[in-house]
Design a protein around this motif. Structure first.
Motif, PDB file in Angstrom:
ATOM      1  N   ARG A  42       0.856  -1.174   0.000  1.00  0.00           N
ATOM      2  CA  ARG A  42       0.000   0.000   0.000  1.00  0.00           C
ATOM      3  C   ARG A  42       0.899   1.234   0.000  1.00  0.00           C
ATOM      4  O   ARG A  42       1.556   1.525   0.996  1.00  0.00           O
ATOM      5  N   TYR A  43       0.990   1.862  -1.157  1.00  0.00           N
ATOM      6  CA  TYR A  43       1.835   3.049  -1.268  1.00  0.00           C
ATOM      7  C   TYR A  43       1.167   4.022  -2.206  1.00  0.00           C
ATOM      8  O   TYR A  43       0.229   3.685  -2.922  1.00  0.00           O
ATOM      9  N   ARG A  44       1.646   5.221  -2.194  1.00  0.00           N
ATOM     10  CA  ARG A  44       1.095   6.188  -3.141  1.00  0.00           C
ATOM     11  C   ARG A  44       2.129   6.440  -4.229  1.00  0.00           C
ATOM     12  O   ARG A  44       3.344   6.321  -3.990  1.00  0.00           O
ATOM     13  N   ARG A  45       1.621   6.812  -5.403  1.00  0.00           N
ATOM     14  CA  ARG A  45       2.503   7.035  -6.556  1.00  0.00           C
ATOM     15  C   ARG A  45       2.765   8.528  -6.686  1.00  0.00           C
ATOM     16  O   ARG A  45       1.850   9.335  -6.556  1.00  0.00           O
ATOM     17  N   VAL A  46       4.014   8.851  -6.932  1.00  0.00           N
ATOM     18  CA  VAL A  46       4.394  10.248  -7.135  1.00  0.00           C
ATOM     19  C   VAL A  46       5.285  10.322  -8.381  1.00  0.00           C
ATOM     20  O   VAL A  46       6.367   9.717  -8.395  1.00  0.00           O
ATOM     21  N   ALA A 100       5.134   4.996   2.700  1.00  0.00           N
ATOM     22  CA  ALA A 100       5.573   4.246   1.522  1.00  0.00           C
ATOM     23  C   ALA A 100       5.163   5.003   0.261  1.00  0.00           C
ATOM     24  O   ALA A 100       3.986   5.313   0.080  1.00  0.00           O
ATOM     25  N   THR A 101       6.139   5.290  -0.578  1.00  0.00           N
ATOM     26  CA  THR A 101       5.880   6.102  -1.772  1.00  0.00           C
ATOM     27  C   THR A 101       6.633   5.495  -2.958  1.00  0.00           C
ATOM     28  O   THR A 101       7.806   5.139  -2.835  1.00  0.00           O
ATOM     29  N   LEU A 102       5.919   5.396  -4.065  1.00  0.00           N
ATOM     30  CA  LEU A 102       6.557   4.930  -5.299  1.00  0.00           C
ATOM     31  C   LEU A 102       6.829   6.153  -6.173  1.00  0.00           C
ATOM     32  O   LEU A 102       5.903   6.783  -6.687  1.00  0.00           O
ATOM     33  N   PHE A 103       8.110   6.484  -6.308  1.00  0.00           N
ATOM     34  CA  PHE A 103       8.503   7.614  -7.135  1.00  0.00           C
ATOM     35  C   PHE A 103       8.740   7.100  -8.555  1.00  0.00           C
ATOM     36  O   PHE A 103       9.554   6.195  -8.761  1.00  0.00           O
ATOM     37  N   GLU A 104       8.014   7.665  -9.503  1.00  0.00           N
ATOM     38  CA  GLU A 104       8.101   7.212 -10.887  1.00  0.00           C
ATOM     39  C   GLU A 104       8.786   8.284 -11.720  1.00  0.00           C
ATOM     40  O   GLU A 104       8.373   9.462 -11.710  1.00  0.00           O
TER      41      GLU A 104
END
Lengths: 672, 294
Positions: free
Chosen positions: A28-32, B225-229
Motif C-alpha cells: 500500500r503506497y502512493r505514486r508520485v 511508503a511512496t513509489l517515485f516514478e
C-alpha cells in the motif's frame, strides 16, 4: 513451564500483526511522478541496506513487544524456580456449612477446596490450618507445618458445628497465625459459604484490629444459591414498638376488675426475651398483656387483649406492642440451694429479674409472662415437666443444676425435653458431683481463669472466652465449660437448644451438701453470664424448631412427600389445606430439611438460616479480600506454587521492547 | 494585497506576452529610466569616409566644419544579443502544486525577452531537450516579441533531455558573443553540466544560469511508503519517504552547491528559482548580471 491462563496463549498469534502490517504497508503506497528520479535512486540505493536493517530491527522489537504481552497475560510459571507458597487456611465449620446440595454437603465441598489449596501450594509450603465458626480453633497449633499428610488428616477431622459464623474470629486468627511466618507474608485463605445471614457481612464488615499481612483470598465453597422458605415468611415489624417498664406499671395501675376482650392484630418478627407483647389502645392509657403463648414468634397474628372496660371507648384503635420488663423467672430451689440461688439473683441489678417461687404449680397453664426457669431442686415430672419443656421450646430458657442424688428423676426430666441428645446426656456416665478439687487440672484452669478476672461483674466474664479453656466439644451440644475426671471427659456446663429455647445444665448441685460450686468465686459470674447467654436464646426469625410440626404448601397428587433431613429420609403426609394441599412433618433434629425441592432451616443459629449467597462485592468490601468463585482455586488464585510467575518480568520486557522501538525510531530519523 | 509577480497567479493569464509586459513594466514602474538603455549607441571616434561606406552614417556637422567626409563610429557597433535557452525535457513537467516548472521557465523567458527587447537589444530563444530547437532567431524588433511568445507558448516538455550536450551544442552554434541565459532544472550529471556551461563561457558569452526547481524537490515533504516514478525514464523507486528524506536533502544540498560553485568559479551568474518565488527575482538577477559585465 506451565501457564495459569493457557487459553490466553492464543494471544501470541497477535505477534504476527506487526509483520502483517509491514507486509500490508509494502503493498500500500502512493505514486508520485518524480523528476529527480536518478538522483533519488542513488540516495535510496545507498540507503537500502541500512533501511532494511532498520526495518528488521523495528519489526523484531514490535513483534517481541506483542509476544511478551501475550505471554504475560497467559501467566507462565517457571518450574522449579520457586519455593512453595506459605498459607494460612481457615475452614468454616458453622451450621450453614451443613447444608446439603444435590451433589453433597457444602462442608464436603469446602474440605475439597482446602485440599486443592494445600496441593497447589507447592513443595515445602508451610501451612497453618484453622477452623472457625463463632470461634477459631487451631487443630495443628500455631506452628506452621509442611507435612501435607498431617494437614489432610486435620482437614478430614474437621466437622461442622451448630455455631454461627464469626468472620472476626477468623480474621483475628489469620492475623495471629500470619505472624508465625514473619518476615514472610503467607497467603490467607478463608474457605466458607459466605451466606447473607453472617453478621459481619450484614453489618458491612467485622470489627478487626489487625489485618493479615499477606493477600487474603475468600474461597467460596459453593456457588449454589440456596433458599430457606422460612425466611420467605418473614413479615415486617409493623406497629411494634417498645415501652419502658415504668410506663407499663403506670398503665396497669389504672386497671379495674372489669375487662373487655379486644381483638388485636400483631405484626411481629420476634418476641425478644425480657419483653412481652401487650396491647395498647390509641390513647395509650391502657395496656394489657397478651398471652405470649398464644403468639407465634413471627408473622401476622390475631390475638385477644383483655383491657379494663372503663378505659376502653369502644372505637379506640388498639395497637400491639412489645415492652421491656424484668426477666420473669420461675425458681424452684431446694432448701439447701435457696440461699445461694436467691443470693445470686439479689446481687443482680434492681429490676433485672422478676422472681416467682410458685413453681411448678403456678407455671402450669398460667397466663403471666415467664421467660425461663431456674431449677435447683428435684425436677418436676409428668404434666409439669411437659409444661416446662413446652414453654422452653416456645422460646424460654432453663438453668438446671443437676443433683446426682436423684438421678432417675433428672434423667426422666431431661428425657421429657424430646431432644435426643439431651435425653442421653447422662446415659452411661457416672454423674460427677460438682466439687471442684484443686488437683483436677481442668477445674483448676477454670478457677484460675476466673480468679484472674479482677472485676467479677457480669461484663467481665465472657462465656465464649471460658469456652476457650477446653476446646473439646460433644456433638449436638454447646459445651463452654468442661471438667476432666479420671473416668473421662464430662461436661460441667452443657448448653443445649431445645426448640426455640436454650437450656443450661450445670453438672453440679446448687448446694454445699453435694458440691462446692456455689461457694467458689466464679459461681456468680458464670451464673449471670449463663443467664445472659440464655436470654439471647430466641431462635432466628423465620426458623422452624424441633418438635413443632411444619406444614409446607405442595401441589396435589401424592399422598406423601419425601423429606431429606439430617435424620435421613422422612415422609411428610399430604393433606388438604385451606389454600390447596400441605405436606406436614415434625423435625426431630436440627439441620436443613429439603422438601419438594425447597429448604428450611430447623433450630439453626441466627445468621446461619439464610442460605442465599452474599453478594461478592459485599463480601469483598466487608472482609477486605478477593472472592474466588467455586472451581480450580489454585489456578484462579495463581499461587505460584509450582514455580515463579514471570508475568511481571514479561510485561517489563514488553515495555523495554516498546521503549527501544521508540528510541530507535527517533534515532533513525535523527541520524538518517 | 495581490502579489503582482506571483507566478502562480500570472500563470492563469493565457497570453505569455501580456505576462511579460505586466511583469517587466510593473517591475520598472515608478523607477528612473534604465541606466543601461542605449549603451550600444555610445560615441567612440570619427573615421574618414572611404568608398563603399554607408552614406547615411556621414557626420554632416563635421563636413560643415572641415569640408571632409567623416563617419561617426560607436563603441559597440551592434546591439547585445541575449540567447535564452529553455529546457523542455520531460523533467520540467513536474509540479507539486498548480505550476509546472516549464510554465515558470516559459514565463521567465518571456519576461527576459521583453526586457531585452525593451532595451533595444537582440534576443533569441532556443528550446532544448534532446536536441536544440531554435524557436526564435535573434531579433531586436519589439514587434518580434509576440513571435517569441507564440513560439514559447505551445512548448510542452518531452524527451529525456541531455543538458550537457545541449550546452556544448549551443556553444558551438553561437558564433557571436552575447548573453546566454539557461533556464533549466539541471537535473543531470552536475559535472557535465558545469563543463557545458564553462564551454559557453569559454566562447566569450556572459552566462546566467536560472535553475528552476519545484518546492517539493527542495523540501521533499513526503512520508510513508511512496513509489517515485521517473518522468524522463521508466525507472521507479519504492521507499519510505520520511526515512530517506534526510539523505535526500543532504544529497540535494551537495548537488546545488556543486552547481553553484562550478558557476561561481567560471564567473557564471547563478540563480536558484523556486517555482513559488516571484518572477521579478529573475529580472533582478539578469540586470545585476548585466551590470557586473558592463
Amino acid at each position: 513451564m506451565t501457564f495459569l491462563a493457557p487459553w490466553m496463549l492464543f494471544g501470541t498469534l497477535f505477534a504476527s500483526v506487526p509483520v502483517l502490517i509491514h507486509l500490508y504497508n509494502r503493498r500500500r503506497y502512493r505514486r508520485v511522478p518524480w523528476a529527480a528520479i536518478a538522483f533519488l535512486s542513488e540516495v535510496v540505493v545507498r540507503s537500502a541496506r541500512r533501511l532494511r536493517l532498520e526495518e528488521i530491527a523495528l519489526l523484531i522489537l514490535r513483534t517481541l513487544a506483542v509476544l511478551f504481552v501475550a505471554l504475560a497475560v497467559s501467566r507462565p510459571l517457571l518450574s522449579g524456580t520457586g519455593a512453595g507458597r506459605d498459607a494460612v487456611i481457615l475452614l468454616d465449620t458453622s451450621a450453614s456449612m451443613r447444608y446439603r446440595e444435590a451433589a453433597g454437603s457444602v462442608f464436603d465441598f469446602a474440605r475439597a477446596r482446602v485440599r486443592e489449596i494445600v496441593s497447589g501450594l507447592g513443595p515445602g509450603a508451610r501451612v497453618v490450618f484453622a477452623t472457625f465458626d463463632s470461634d477459631a480453633r487451631l487443630p495443628l497449633g500455631l506452628q506452621p507445618t509442611a507435612d501435607v499428610r498431617v494437614i489432610f488428616d486435620a482437614v478430614d477431622g474437621a466437622k461442622p458445628t451448630w455455631n454461627a459464623t464469626d468472620y472476626s474470629a477468623a480474621l483475628a486468627a489469620a492475623a495471629t497465625a500470619s505472624r508465625g511466618f514473619a518476615p514472610a507474608k503467607p497467603a490467607v485463605f478463608i474457605v466458607s459459604d459466605f451466606r447473607r445471614g453472617a453478621p459481619a457481612l450484614e453489618q458491612g464488615g467485622p470489627a478487626r484490629t489487625e489485618a493479615p499481612s499477606g493477600p487474603l483470598y475468600l474461597v467460596r465453597a459453593t456457588d449454589a444459591d440456596g433458599e430457606n422458605i422460612g425466611i420467605d415468611r418473614l413479615s415486617p415489624a409493623g406497629e411494634v414498638f417498645t415501652s419502658s417498664a415504668g410506663q407499663l406499671a403506670a398503665a396497669l395501675s389504672n386497671a379495674t376488675s372489669r375487662r373487655v376482650t379486644v381483638p388485636v392484630t400483631l405484626e411481629i418478627d420476634n418476641v425478644p426475651a425480657g419483653t412481652t407483647p401487650v396491647a395498647v389502645n390509641a390513647r395509650a392509657k391502657v395496656t394489657a398483656y397478651i398471652d405470649a403463648q398464644a403468639l407465634r414468634p413471627s408473622g401476622s397474628h390475631r390475638a385477644e387483649a383483655s383491657i379494663p372496660a372503663d378505659a376502653y371507648a369502644g372505637d379506640d384503635r388498639v395497637f400491639a406492642a412489645v415492652v421491656r420488663r424484668p426477666v420473669a423467672l420461675w425458681v424452684s430451689a431446694s432448701n439447701e440451694s435457696t440461699p445461694f440461688i436467691f443470693a445470686a439473683l439479689s446481687s443482680a441489678p434492681p429490676d433485672a429479674f422478676s422472681v416467682s417461687r410458685d413453681f411448678p404449680r403456678a407455671a402450669i397453664g398460667g397466663a403471666s409472662p415467664c421467660d425461663g426457669y431456674v431449677l435447683a431442686s428435684r425436677p418436676p415430672t409428668g404434666p409439669a415437666a411437659e409444661e416446662v419443656w413446652s414453654r422452653i421450646r416456645a422460646g424460654g430458657f432453663l438453668v438446671f443444676f443437676v443433683d446426682g442424688r436423684d438421678l432417675p428423676a433428672t434423667t426422666a426430666f431431661l428425657a421429657a425435653s424430646g431432644d435426643q441428645a439431651l435425653s442421653k446426656l447422662l446415659d452411661g456416665v457416672h454423674v460427677v458431683e460438682g466439687k471442684f478439687h484443686p488437683q483436677l487440672a481442668a477445674s483448676h484452669v477454670v478457677t484460675e481463669f476466673i480468679r484472674k478476672s479482677a472485676d467479677l461483674t457480669l461484663s467481665s466474664v465472657d462465656v465464649s472466652r471460658i469456652a476457650d479453656v477446653r476446646p473439646p466439644r460433644q456433638e449436638g451440644f454447646e459445651t463452654p465449660i468442661v471438667v476432666e475426671t479420671p473416668g473421662g471427659a464430662l461436661a460441667f456446663l452443657v448448653l443445649a437448644r431445645v426448640g426455640r429455647g436454650r437450656v443450661a445444665v450445670f453438672n453440679a448441685a446448687a448446694s454445699r451438701d453435694t458440691g462446692n460450686f456455689v461457694v467458689t468465686p466464679f459461681f456468680l459470674p458464670v451464673f449471670f453470664e449463663t443467664m445472659a447467654y440464655l436470654l439471647e436464646g430466641a431462635s432466628a426469625p423465620g426458623d422452624y424448631v424441633c418438635g413443632e410440626p411444619i406444614s409446607i404448601p405442595v401441589p396435589a397428587g401424592a399422598a406423601s412427600v419425601d423429606v431429606d433431613g439430617p435424620e435421613g429420609p422422612l415422609a411428610a403426609e399430604v393433606s388438604p389445606a385451606p389454600e390447596g394441599y400441605a405436606a406436614a412433618f415434625t423435625p426431630a433434629a436440627p439441620g436443613f430439611y429439603t422438601i419438594a425441592g425447597r429448604t428450611i432451616a430447623v433450630n439453626v443459629p441466627p445468621g446461619e438460616a439464610d442460605l442465599r449467597l452474599a453478594d461478592t462485592r459485599l463480601v469483598e468490601r466487608a472482609l477486605g479480600g478477593a472472592v474466588i468463585p467455586d472451581g480450580d482455586v489454585a489456578t484462579k488464585v495463581g499461587l505460584g506454587a509450582r514455580g515463579m510467575e514471570i508475568s511481571g518480568a514479561l510485561l517489563a520486557l514488553a515495555l523495554v521492547a516498546l521503549g527501544l522501538e521508540m528510541a530507535l525510531v527517533y534515532l533513525f530519523k535523527r541520524f538518517a | 494585497m495581490t502579489n503582482l509577480f506571483d507566478p502562480r497567479i500570472l500563470s492563469k493569464m493565457e497570453r505569455l506576452d501580456l505576462v511579460a509586459r505586466f511583469v517587466v513594466e510593473g517591475f520598472f514602474s515608478g523607477r528612473h529610466a534604465s541606466p543601461y538603455r542605449g549603451f550600444s549607441t555610445d560615441f567612440s571616434q570619427h573615421r574618414q569616409y572611404s568608398p563603399g561606406d554607408d552614406t547615411r552614417r556621414i557626420d554632416w556637422k563635421a563636413y560643415g566644419k572641415t569640408e571632409r567626409y567623416y563617419l561617426r563610429e560607436y563603441q559597440q557597433e551592434t546591439t547585445l544579443t541575449a540567447h535564452i535557452l529553455v529546457d523542455t525535457s520531460k523533467s520540467m513537467a513536474y509540479a507539486s502544486g498548480q505550476l509546472r516548472k516549464i510554465e515558470y521557465a516559459k514565463m521567465a523567458a518571456a519576461c527576459l525577452a521583453y526586457l531585452v527587447l525593451d532595451q533595444q537589444d537582440s534576443v533569441s530563444v532556443i528550446a532544448f531537450s534532446d536536441t536544440l530547437d531554435l524557436a526564435i532567431s535573434p531579433t531586436s524588433r519589439m514587434a518580434a516579441f509576440s513571435d517569441v511568445c507564440e513560439a514559447l507558448a505551445p512548448i510542452e516538455p518531452e524527451g529525456a533531455g541531455d543538458i550537457p550536450a545541449a550546452l556544448h551544442q549551443t556553444a558551438q552554434v553561437l558564433k557571436r558573443r552575447g548573453v546566454v541565459i539557461v533556464i533549466s532544472d539541471f537535473l543531470s550529471d552536475v559535472e557535465a553540466v558545469v563543463k557545458g556551461l564553462q564551454h559557453l563561457r569559454f566562447q566569450g558569452h556572459d552566462v546566467l544560469v536560472v535553475q528552476v526547481l519545484d518546492d517539493a524537490e527542495l523540501t521533499f515533504p513526503f512520508s510513508g511508503a511512496t513509489l517515485f516514478e521517473g518522468l524522463e525514464t521508466n525507472a521507479s523507486v519504492l521507499t519510505d519517504a520520511a526515512r530517506v528524506r534526510a539523505r535526500y536533502m543532504a544529497a540535494l544540498a551537495a548537488f546545488l552547491e556543486t552547481l553553484r560553485a562550478g558557476c561561481v568559479n567560471s564567473e557564471i551568474d547563478y540563480l536558484l528559482a523556486d517555482t513559488r518565488e516571484n518572477l521579478d527575482k529573475v529580472l533582478v538577477a539578469y540586470l545585476l548580471s548585466r551590470g557586473k559585465r558592463r
